[in-house]
Motif scaffolding. Structure first.
Motif, PDB file in Angstrom:
ATOM      1  N   THR A   1     -24.893 -24.266   9.534  1.00 53.93           N
ATOM      2  CA  THR A   1     -25.772 -23.525  10.458  1.00 53.93           C
ATOM      3  C   THR A   1     -27.153 -23.434   9.804  1.00 53.93           C
ATOM      4  OG1 THR A   1     -25.437 -21.337   9.459  1.00 53.93           O
ATOM      5  CG2 THR A   1     -23.778 -22.075  11.053  1.00 53.93           C
ATOM      6  N   GLU A   2     -28.062 -22.777  10.498  1.00 50.06           N
ATOM      7  CA  GLU A   2     -29.339 -22.536   9.828  1.00 50.06           C
ATOM      8  C   GLU A   2     -29.147 -21.503   8.716  1.00 50.06           C
ATOM      9  OE1 GLU A   2     -31.481 -19.533  12.948  1.00 50.06           O
ATOM     10  OE2 GLU A   2     -31.677 -21.685  13.271  1.00 50.06           O
TER      11      GLU A   2
ATOM     12  N   GLY B   1     -38.085 -28.323  10.546  1.00 48.62           N
ATOM     13  CA  GLY B   1     -39.007 -29.274  11.167  1.00 48.62           C
ATOM     14  C   GLY B   1     -39.001 -30.639  10.482  1.00 48.62           C
TER      15      GLY B   1
ATOM     16  N   ASP C   1     -36.488 -34.529   9.670  1.00 50.42           N
ATOM     17  CA  ASP C   1     -35.520 -35.383  10.360  1.00 50.42           C
ATOM     18  C   ASP C   1     -34.673 -36.241   9.421  1.00 50.42           C
ATOM     19  OD1 ASP C   1     -37.355 -37.133   9.459  1.00 50.42           O
ATOM     20  OD2 ASP C   1     -37.984 -37.890  11.424  1.00 50.42           O
TER      21      ASP C   1
ATOM     22  N   SER D   1     -27.681 -30.947   8.772  1.00 48.49           N
ATOM     23  CA  SER D   1     -27.297 -30.547  10.132  1.00 48.49           C
ATOM     24  C   SER D   1     -28.543 -30.479  11.009  1.00 48.49           C
ATOM     25  CB  SER D   1     -26.601 -29.180  10.123  1.00 48.49           C
ATOM     26  OG  SER D   1     -27.554 -28.165   9.891  1.00 48.49           O
ATOM     27  N   HIS D   2     -28.326 -30.656  12.310  1.00 45.36           N
ATOM     28  CA  HIS D   2     -29.473 -30.581  13.220  1.00 45.36           C
ATOM     29  C   HIS D   2     -30.082 -29.177  13.202  1.00 45.36           C
ATOM     30  CE1 HIS D   2     -29.193 -34.630  14.494  1.00 45.36           C
ATOM     31  NE2 HIS D   2     -27.915 -34.488  14.782  1.00 45.36           N
ATOM     32  N   ALA D   3     -29.206 -28.145  13.021  1.00 46.10           N
ATOM     33  CA  ALA D   3     -29.732 -26.764  12.982  1.00 46.10           C
ATOM     34  C   ALA D   3     -30.715 -26.615  11.828  1.00 46.10           C
ATOM     35  CB  ALA D   3     -28.573 -25.773  12.833  1.00 46.10           C
ATOM     36  N   LYS D   4     -30.345 -27.146  10.656  1.00 44.43           N
ATOM     37  CA  LYS D   4     -31.230 -27.052   9.479  1.00 44.43           C
ATOM     38  C   LYS D   4     -32.473 -27.916   9.668  1.00 44.43           C
ATOM     39  CE  LYS D   4     -31.505 -25.931   5.776  1.00 44.43           C
ATOM     40  NZ  LYS D   4     -32.138 -24.869   4.992  1.00 44.43           N
ATOM     41  N   MET D   5     -32.288 -29.121  10.197  1.00 40.38           N
ATOM     42  CA  MET D   5     -33.454 -29.997  10.376  1.00 40.38           C
ATOM     43  C   MET D   5     -34.443 -29.349  11.343  1.00 40.38           C
ATOM     44  SD  MET D   5     -32.027 -33.881  10.438  1.00 40.38           S
ATOM     45  CE  MET D   5     -30.543 -34.336   9.590  1.00 40.38           C
ATOM     46  N   ARG D   6     -33.887 -28.747  12.419  1.00 38.33           N
ATOM     47  CA  ARG D   6     -34.755 -28.069  13.404  1.00 38.33           C
ATOM     48  C   ARG D   6     -35.457 -26.892  12.736  1.00 38.33           C
ATOM     49  NH1 ARG D   6     -31.016 -28.237  17.221  1.00 38.33           N
ATOM     50  NH2 ARG D   6     -30.259 -26.184  16.631  1.00 38.33           N
ATOM     51  N   GLN D   7     -34.698 -26.101  11.945  1.00 38.91           N
ATOM     52  CA  GLN D   7     -35.263 -24.911  11.303  1.00 38.91           C
ATOM     53  C   GLN D   7     -36.422 -25.303  10.393  1.00 38.91           C
ATOM     54  OE1 GLN D   7     -32.692 -22.834   8.420  1.00 38.91           O
ATOM     55  NE2 GLN D   7     -33.559 -20.855   9.028  1.00 38.91           N
TER      56      GLN D   7
END
Ligand code: 0L1
Ligand code: MG
Length: 262
Positions: free
Chosen positions: A236-237, A75, A77, A67-73
């Motif tokens: 989610t994160e 750092g 891709d 998920s983008h939330a996890k990838m963002r958390q």
């Protein structure tokens, strides 16, 4: 591959010992900056062999960072893939011992259970839905063996993508009986909602993560056998937990599952 077979075995032993003894280590790319993706998955495979030799049984696979939330958390891709053993399973509503872990976090996920073998390359969302027996709410407990969850992707892959424990429960549903893109999830810690999301957070559809897993495994000469449990990735994160916490995941129309941290 850049690492020798002795180094791969030594790194697998290091990470396996960390998991068994619940102590952390520095990310392995610090000492092996040249290691490549094949090395990373070779360390993961060597760790799996060690654990199976000790008597553990494979129950399935996991996709992580979907998920983008996890990838963002974290750092990063790109998704990563790992395996699940019977020893990771916690009964629905059961206890998870924090002393056996380093710094656990929980993730709300949708789990798939297969009724047919899934094989890449060319596996797609439709093949996954056709091969799915049922989907069911799941909480994954991740517990990176790296100090302070500080790692890069190759180190995480070697560490079986931080897999530690999981629980599944609630209402198993036929994959066609629920819209996995719009299905809502609420993660509660000690009765308070702490994270919310919808299935589409995982690669637009959680089954897409399972298809990616099948295609990834095919490159390593492996398939997803019938009867496998697959965690499709955190919606989610991840949320940190400690002894005394109670965690519940509620999934719209699919009931709830949870565990206690003691
Ligand atoms: O299941 C996951 O998404 C975890 C992947 C590994 C990265 C992490 O420890 O958060
Ligand atoms: Mg996960």
């Amino acid at each position: 591959m850049k690492l020798s077979s002795q180094t791969i075995e030594a790194l697998a032993q290091l990470l396996d010992d960390c998991a068994v003894q619940a102590h952390d280590t520095l990310k392995i790319t610090d000492a092996h900056p040249d290691m490549d993706w094949d090395d990373a998955y070779a360390v993961q495979d060597a760790m799996r062999r060690r654990q199976l030799q000790r008597g553990a049984r494979m129950v399935g696979f996991k996709a992580g960072l979907t998920s983008h939330a996890k990838m963002r958390q974290m750092g990063v891709d790109t998704p990563v893939f790992g395996y699940l053993l019977d020893s990771f399973s916690v009964p629905d509503g059961g206890a998870c011992k924090v002393e056996e872990l380093i710094h656990p976090k929980v993730e709300p996920e949708i789990a798939f259970v297969t009724k047919h073998e899934l094989k890449g390359p060319g596996c797609h969302l439709g093949s996954v839905l056709a091969a799915t027996d049922f989907v069911i709410p799941a909480i994954e407990v991740i517990d990176s063996r790296y100090r302070d969850f500080k790692f890069d992707l190759k180190s995480v892959v070697a560490d079986n993508t931080s897999a530690a424990r999981f629980v599944v429960g609630g209402q198993p549903m036929a994959a066609g009986g629920v819209d996995l893109r719009t299905v809502g999830v609420v993660l509660e810690k000690n009765g308070e909602p702490v994270a919310f999301g919808a299935g589409a957070a995982v690669l637009s559809h959680p089954a897409a993560a399972v298809a990616m897993l099948a295609n990834h495994l095919s490159a390593h000469g492996e398939t997803i056998p019938a009867g496998s449990l697959i965690l499709s990735g955190g919606i989610t994160e991840a949320v940190a937990v400690k002894a005394g916490d109670n965690v519940t995941l509620r999934v719209q129309g699919m009931g709830s599952t949870g565990m206690r941290f003691i």
